[in-house]
Design a protein around this motif. Structure first.
Motif, PDB file in Angstrom:
ATOM      1  N   GLY A 279       0.793  -1.222   0.000  1.00 60.09           N
ATOM      2  CA  GLY A 279       0.000   0.000   0.000  1.00 60.09           C
ATOM      3  C   GLY A 279       0.827   1.274   0.000  1.00 60.09           C
ATOM      4  N   THR A 280       2.148   1.115  -0.136  1.00 59.67           N
ATOM      5  CA  THR A 280       3.035   2.275  -0.254  1.00 59.67           C
ATOM      6  C   THR A 280       3.506   2.383  -1.696  1.00 59.67           C
ATOM      7  OG1 THR A 280       4.962   0.923   0.367  1.00 59.67           O
ATOM      8  CG2 THR A 280       3.802   2.111   2.130  1.00 59.67           C
ATOM      9  N   PHE A 281       3.816   3.607  -2.118  1.00 63.50           N
ATOM     10  CA  PHE A 281       4.130   3.848  -3.521  1.00 63.50           C
ATOM     11  C   PHE A 281       5.456   4.584  -3.698  1.00 63.50           C
ATOM     12  CE2 PHE A 281       0.195   2.707  -5.730  1.00 63.50           C
ATOM     13  CZ  PHE A 281      -0.677   2.562  -4.655  1.00 63.50           C
ATOM     14  N   THR A 282       6.131   4.301  -4.812  1.00 60.27           N
ATOM     15  CA  THR A 282       7.328   5.027  -5.199  1.00 60.27           C
ATOM     16  C   THR A 282       7.000   5.914  -6.391  1.00 60.27           C
ATOM     17  OG1 THR A 282       8.878   3.347  -4.400  1.00 60.27           O
ATOM     18  CG2 THR A 282       9.676   4.823  -6.137  1.00 60.27           C
ATOM     19  N   VAL A 283       7.418   7.160  -6.318  1.00 59.64           N
ATOM     20  CA  VAL A 283       7.166   8.120  -7.390  1.00 59.64           C
ATOM     21  C   VAL A 283       8.209   7.962  -8.488  1.00 59.64           C
ATOM     22  CG1 VAL A 283       7.037  10.574  -7.970  1.00 59.64           C
ATOM     23  CG2 VAL A 283       6.104   9.750  -5.798  1.00 59.64           C
ATOM     24  N   ALA A 284       7.762   7.905  -9.736  1.00 59.54           N
ATOM     25  CA  ALA A 284       8.685   7.820 -10.868  1.00 59.54           C
ATOM     26  C   ALA A 284       9.442   9.135 -11.008  1.00 59.54           C
ATOM     27  CB  ALA A 284       7.912   7.525 -12.144  1.00 59.54           C
ATOM     28  N   ARG A 285      10.733   9.024 -11.290  1.00 56.85           N
ATOM     29  CA  ARG A 285      11.572  10.218 -11.443  1.00 56.85           C
ATOM     30  C   ARG A 285      11.991  10.437 -12.894  1.00 56.85           C
ATOM     31  NH1 ARG A 285      11.183  13.223  -6.766  1.00 56.85           N
ATOM     32  NH2 ARG A 285      10.795  11.736  -5.074  1.00 56.85           N
ATOM     33  N   LYS A 286      12.107   9.364 -13.653  1.00 54.74           N
ATOM     34  CA  LYS A 286      12.519   9.501 -15.044  1.00 54.74           C
ATOM     35  C   LYS A 286      11.447  10.253 -15.818  1.00 54.74           C
ATOM     36  CE  LYS A 286      13.974   6.830 -19.082  1.00 54.74           C
ATOM     37  NZ  LYS A 286      14.155   5.467 -19.649  1.00 54.74           N
ATOM     38  N   GLY A 287      11.872  11.203 -16.625  1.00 50.62           N
ATOM     39  CA  GLY A 287      10.931  11.966 -17.424  1.00 50.62           C
ATOM     40  C   GLY A 287      10.398  13.201 -16.730  1.00 50.62           C
ATOM     41  N   VAL A 288      10.756  13.376 -15.452  1.00 49.50           N
ATOM     42  CA  VAL A 288      10.289  14.548 -14.711  1.00 49.50           C
ATOM     43  C   VAL A 288      10.939  15.806 -15.274  1.00 49.50           C
ATOM     44  CG1 VAL A 288      10.424  15.730 -12.487  1.00 49.50           C
ATOM     45  CG2 VAL A 288       9.739  13.328 -12.592  1.00 49.50           C
ATOM     46  N   SER A 289      10.125  16.828 -15.464  1.00 48.77           N
ATOM     47  CA  SER A 289      10.620  18.079 -16.032  1.00 48.77           C
ATOM     48  C   SER A 289      10.450  19.206 -15.043  1.00 48.77           C
ATOM     49  CB  SER A 289       9.861  18.406 -17.328  1.00 48.77           C
ATOM     50  OG  SER A 289      10.193  19.694 -17.782  1.00 48.77           O
ATOM     51  N   SER A 290      11.496  20.006 -14.886  1.00 48.78           N
ATOM     52  CA  SER A 290      11.414  21.162 -13.998  1.00 48.78           C
ATOM     53  C   SER A 290      11.133  22.436 -14.783  1.00 48.78           C
ATOM     54  CB  SER A 290      12.729  21.328 -13.210  1.00 48.78           C
ATOM     55  OG  SER A 290      13.818  21.488 -14.109  1.00 48.78           O
ATOM     56  N   GLY A 291      11.131  22.305 -16.115  1.00 46.80           N
ATOM     57  CA  GLY A 291      10.898  23.469 -16.960  1.00 46.80           C
ATOM     58  C   GLY A 291       9.430  23.671 -17.259  1.00 46.80           C
ATOM     59  N   GLY A 292       9.159  24.587 -18.182  1.00 43.86           N
ATOM     60  CA  GLY A 292       7.790  24.875 -18.578  1.00 43.86           C
ATOM     61  C   GLY A 292       7.297  23.871 -19.602  1.00 43.86           C
ATOM     62  N   GLY A 293       6.154  24.159 -20.164  1.00 44.54           N
ATOM     63  CA  GLY A 293       5.577  23.281 -21.171  1.00 44.54           C
ATOM     64  C   GLY A 293       4.622  22.292 -20.539  1.00 44.54           C
ATOM     65  N   GLY A 294       3.618  21.925 -21.287  1.00 44.87           N
ATOM     66  CA  GLY A 294       2.640  20.983 -20.776  1.00 44.87           C
ATOM     67  C   GLY A 294       1.550  21.708 -19.999  1.00 44.87           C
ATOM     68  N   LYS A 295       0.339  21.619 -20.479  1.00 49.68           N
ATOM     69  CA  LYS A 295      -0.778  22.315 -19.846  1.00 49.68           C
ATOM     70  C   LYS A 295      -1.114  21.724 -18.485  1.00 49.68           C
ATOM     71  CE  LYS A 295      -4.561  24.003 -22.193  1.00 49.68           C
ATOM     72  NZ  LYS A 295      -5.740  23.827 -23.062  1.00 49.68           N
ATOM     73  N   TYR A 296      -0.995  20.393 -18.382  1.00 48.22           N
ATOM     74  CA  TYR A 296      -1.370  19.698 -17.153  1.00 48.22           C
ATOM     75  C   TYR A 296      -0.187  18.927 -16.573  1.00 48.22           C
ATOM     76  CZ  TYR A 296      -5.920  20.618 -19.219  1.00 48.22           C
ATOM     77  OH  TYR A 296      -6.997  21.225 -19.793  1.00 48.22           O
ATOM     78  N   ARG A 297      -0.011  19.053 -15.287  1.00 48.72           N
ATOM     79  CA  ARG A 297       1.061  18.331 -14.605  1.00 48.72           C
ATOM     80  C   ARG A 297       0.523  17.016 -14.038  1.00 48.72           C
ATOM     81  NH1 ARG A 297       3.948  23.180 -11.071  1.00 48.72           N
ATOM     82  NH2 ARG A 297       4.371  24.582 -12.848  1.00 48.72           N
ATOM     83  N   TYR A 298       1.286  15.949 -14.223  1.00 47.43           N
ATOM     84  CA  TYR A 298       0.865  14.654 -13.690  1.00 47.43           C
ATOM     85  C   TYR A 298       2.037  13.956 -13.029  1.00 47.43           C
ATOM     86  CZ  TYR A 298       3.203  12.215 -17.577  1.00 47.43           C
ATOM     87  OH  TYR A 298       4.143  11.714 -18.459  1.00 47.43           O
ATOM     88  N   ARG A 299       1.714  13.049 -12.126  1.00 49.38           N
ATOM     89  CA  ARG A 299       2.719  12.265 -11.407  1.00 49.38           C
ATOM     90  C   ARG A 299       2.392  10.789 -11.573  1.00 49.38           C
ATOM     91  NH1 ARG A 299       1.897  14.375  -6.520  1.00 49.38           N
ATOM     92  NH2 ARG A 299       0.898  12.595  -5.500  1.00 49.38           N
ATOM     93  N   VAL A 300       3.416   9.950 -11.693  1.00 47.43           N
ATOM     94  CA  VAL A 300       3.236   8.496 -11.804  1.00 47.43           C
ATOM     95  C   VAL A 300       3.808   7.841 -10.555  1.00 47.43           C
ATOM     96  CG1 VAL A 300       3.802   6.398 -13.098  1.00 47.43           C
ATOM     97  CG2 VAL A 300       3.332   8.529 -14.328  1.00 47.43           C
ATOM     98  N   GLU A 301       3.019   6.950  -9.951  1.00 48.86           N
ATOM     99  CA  GLU A 301       3.453   6.225  -8.756  1.00 48.86           C
ATOM    100  C   GLU A 301       3.168   4.739  -8.942  1.00 48.86           C
ATOM    101  OE1 GLU A 301       1.417   7.808  -5.394  1.00 48.86           O
ATOM    102  OE2 GLU A 301       2.166   9.855  -5.680  1.00 48.86           O
TER     103      GLU A 301
END
Length: 256
Positions: A77-99
């Motif tokens: 029941g615990t999750f790890t957040v994906a880090r690959k592909g994470v962007s700190s810059g602009g772009g993309g209308k909607y922000r999403y997270r994968v766990e």
């Protein structure tokens, strides 16, 4: 391609009619979409998914030889957040997270690759103007979680949804993906498990974007991504994508 006004579902939580029962049975045997604000917690939905004309790249652990017995039914029941592909810059209308739930045999970064490919595919919601950017923090207005059947049932149950160990759901900003469906696909889906993933993501993200269910537009036509294809195709053919390669929306009549 037709533009449409943005809208959101703000009604009480609900789930697909008979979705869990349909899933258990399966294991035994238009108009252009609208665009929402990501922070909004729209109504939860429990649903299922089918076929892509071209599958997104598979995660290494999800090839078609996966033994169903090897897919765990419960986890911590615990999750790890994906880090690959994470962007700190602009772009993309909607922000999403994968766990991804810990210890279930799915690498979070590989899963994030799959989700990113589906969300950016020209047959996906991006054609309707919905662009996405992956993040790893609480700025995400959309969270895609992959977990075991037991964990999925628990988290979907928090929204009053009965996923019956079989189906996925969407509640508020959270999309909960049943590990069985992610790794094994569905016996009702005419295509590989990796293709079925596209329907899972497109259907549930479609709910998050504000789309309700649709039904078959005519015999032999592609089933809408927003159709509950797990309950039957009604003469349509399996399809995982909201748009075709020419940018035409593959919709159907709305389901009340």
């Amino acid at each position: 391609m037709t533009a449409a006004a943005a809208f959101l579902y703000l009604d009480a939580p609900w789930q697909d009619e008979d979705a869990a029962a349909a899933g258990r049975e399966a294991s035994r045997a238009g108009s252009a979409p609208a665009t929402p604000t990501p922070e909004v917690s729209a109504s939860p939905k429990a649903s299922r998914s089918p076929k892509a004309s071209k599958s997104p790249t598979a995660s290494p652990e999800a090839d078609e030889s996966v033994d169903p017995a090897s897919v765990p039914k419960s986890g911590p029941g615990t999750f790890t957040v994906a880090r690959k592909g994470v962007s700190s810059g602009g772009g993309g209308k909607y922000r999403y997270r994968v766990e991804v739930e810990d210890g279930i045999g799915v690498d979070p970064d590989s899963a994030a690759d799959d989700v990113a490919e589906i969300l950016s595919d020209p047959r996906g919601w991006s054609t309707g103007g919905a662009s996405f950017r992956q993040v790893a923090d609480d700025s995400a207005g959309l969270v895609v979680r992959i977990g075991t059947a037991k964990t999925t049932d628990k988290l979907c149950g928090d929204y009053g949804l009965d996923t019956g160990g079989e189906v996925n759901c969407r509640g508020g900003k959270n999309v909960m993906v049943n590990l069985d469906r992610w790794q094994l696909g569905s016996p009702t889906f005419d295509g590989p498990a990796t293709g079925y993933r596209a329907l899972i993501i497109n259907h549930e993200v479609g709910h998050w974007l504000g789309h309700g269910h649709e039904t078959c537009p005519g015999k032999g036509k592609p089933a809408p991504a927003m159709m509950q294809q797990i309950k039957g195709l009604e003469g349509c053919t399996s399809n995982a994508w909201p748009y075709d390669r020419n940018g035409h929306y593959l919709g159907g009549p709305s389901v009340p």
